[in-house]
Write an enzyme that holds these catalytic residues in place. Structure first.
Site, PDB file in Angstrom:
ATOM      1  N   GLY A  25      11.031  -5.501  -1.024  1.00 57.60           N
ATOM      2  CA  GLY A  25      11.790  -5.729  -2.235  1.00 57.60           C
ATOM      3  C   GLY A  25      12.242  -4.403  -2.815  1.00 57.60           C
ATOM      4  O   GLY A  25      11.989  -3.342  -2.243  1.00 57.60           O
ATOM      5  N   SER A  26      12.917  -4.487  -3.955  1.00 59.80           N
ATOM      6  CA  SER A  26      13.417  -3.254  -4.578  1.00 59.80           C
ATOM      7  C   SER A  26      12.284  -2.406  -5.132  1.00 59.80           C
ATOM      8  O   SER A  26      12.457  -1.209  -5.362  1.00 59.80           O
ATOM      9  CB  SER A  26      14.390  -3.602  -5.704  1.00 59.80           C
ATOM     10  N   GLY A  28       8.987  -2.359  -3.757  1.00 58.40           N
ATOM     11  CA  GLY A  28       7.980  -1.945  -2.793  1.00 58.40           C
ATOM     12  C   GLY A  28       7.973  -2.798  -1.546  1.00 58.40           C
ATOM     13  O   GLY A  28       8.775  -3.724  -1.399  1.00 58.40           O
ATOM     14  N   LYS A  44       0.614  -4.678  -1.535  1.00 62.27           N
ATOM     15  CA  LYS A  44       1.929  -4.284  -2.035  1.00 62.27           C
ATOM     16  C   LYS A  44       1.903  -2.829  -2.449  1.00 62.27           C
ATOM     17  O   LYS A  44       1.139  -2.430  -3.327  1.00 62.27           O
ATOM     18  CB  LYS A  44       2.331  -5.163  -3.222  1.00 62.27           C
ATOM     19  N   ASP A 142      12.955 -12.831 -13.040  1.00 56.92           N
ATOM     20  CA  ASP A 142      13.478 -12.685 -11.675  1.00 56.92           C
ATOM     21  C   ASP A 142      13.082 -13.872 -10.808  1.00 56.92           C
ATOM     22  O   ASP A 142      12.628 -13.717  -9.676  1.00 56.92           O
ATOM     23  CB  ASP A 142      12.974 -11.386 -11.048  1.00 56.92           C
TER      24      ASP A 142
END
Length: 360
Positions: A25-26, A28, A44, A142
């Site tokens: 993802g943006s 990590g 993560k 989100d």
């Protein structure tokens, strides 16, 4: 919150090998790993770009939000944290072997059955309702198919709380954030922050779940799923929104239409007209129709048919008849389908036998 030893996580993920990446993802990358006790976990870690910028705010925020919430079956379970040598936060969560809803909808060769789509819709709604009803309320900001993970038992869970924010936090710089396609177009300033922006995103997700069409698809016209689907729903052409790869059982038609109507309400440009997540959950759960299967013998079914035929007149398919009409089940012609085999096995639905009979 449990503090994991960094060395244990390095061993579990082969030193964060690229071969262990299960998601990106943006904020990590997520690595799959096995701890020394044998438990599968997802780790993560901050993206390289954010490491260079020394920006660990998203993972810090996600850890803070998730650790403040009690466990919930529709939210990803945070198991603990760790830190890299530079002090950057690392998150350890439960492992979700069936990936993201986005992958299932758009990359899988096997389309989801309708019953599972409805189940996912309700599970996601319950997760969003839970954070909205926490004290103080949390706005995810989100909600999208890539942030819905599916566990080994095929339950959907809301994940990635990097952009989540509490409504009463006046000290944070609440600049609008989200993903294009899912983002509420009215969320343009910090003052517009409310739970209703999550409701809008959930409405987009419902359309995606029902149609299996990408939220933004430049190969389609219009490219936006909202601009494509809403006019069809408003004109009553709901079947054109459905994923054509999967036959819709007759008994589920009303439920799916209700999901589409709810999606349209969620996407209202007038924020106050959008339902709360509590109303959404109650509405969707109330719209479910489940087939009731009874152990029916051929003799029992025959008795029912004979009683019908003893009437002087009866309606079949909406038309009065005095003669025996070809008997069909709810979805097939009895002369050409395998319903007779189902009858002998005692698995045919009562609704499939009598769906089109209306006695006078």
């Amino acid at each position: 919150m449990k503090e994991f030893d960094l060395q244990e996580l390095e061993v579990a993920t082969d030193s964060f090998s690229s071969s262990r990446i299960v998601g990106k993802g943006s904020h990590g990358s997520v690595y799959g790993g096995v701890l020394k006790d044998g438990n599968h976990v997802a780790v993560k870690k901050q993206s390289l770009g954010l490491q260079k910028l020394r920006d660990n705010t998203k993972l810090e925020n996600e850890a803070r939000i998730l650790s403040s919430l009690p466990p919930h079956p529709s939210l990803i379970n945070l198991l603990g944290i760790s830190h890299d040598p530079f002090g950057n936060r690392i998150l350890v969560t439960e492992y979700m072997p069936n990936g993201t809803l986005h992958e299932i909808l758009h990359l899988s060769a096997s389309p989801l059955p309708w019953s599972k789509r409805v189940e996912f819709a309700i599970q996601i709604a319950k997760g969003v309702r839970f954070i909205h009803e926490s004290d103080p309320s949390i706005v995810h900001r989100d909600i999208k198919s890539a942030n819905v993970l599916v566990d080994k038992n095929w339950n959907a869970k809301l994940a990635d709380f990097g952009l989540a924010i509490r409504l009463n936090n006046k000290d944070e710089l609440n600049l609008p954030a989200g993903t294009i396609g899912y983002l509420d177009p009215s969320y343009t300033t910090p003052s517009k922050l409310s739970t209703k922006i999550d409701v809008f995103s959930y409405g987009v997700l419902l359309l995606e779940l029902i149609s299996s069409r990408k939220v933004i698809d430049v190969l389609e016209s219009p490219a936006s799923i909202v601009e494509w689907a809403l006019p069809l729903i408003e004109r009553g052409r709901m079947t054109e929104v459905l994923d054509k790869r999967v036959r819709l059982p007759r008994y589920m038609g009303g439920t799916i239409k209700q999901l589409l109507r709810m999606a349209a309400r969620c996407l209202s440009p007038t924020e106050c007209l959008r339902p709360s997540m509590g109303e959404i959950v109650a509405n969707l759960e109330g719209s479910i129709v489940r087939p009731v299967r009874l152990p029916l013998s051929i003799n029992f079914i025959g008795d029912i048919i004979l009683k019908i035929l003893r009437r002087k007149t009866f309606k079949f398919g909406g038309t009065k008849r005095k003669e025996m009409a070809p008997i069909t089940c709810a979805d097939h012609d009895m002369r050409s389908c395998d319903c007779s085999k189902k009858m002998s096995k005692g698995t045919l639905l009562v609704r499939e036998i009598l769906a089109d009979f209306t006695l006078k």
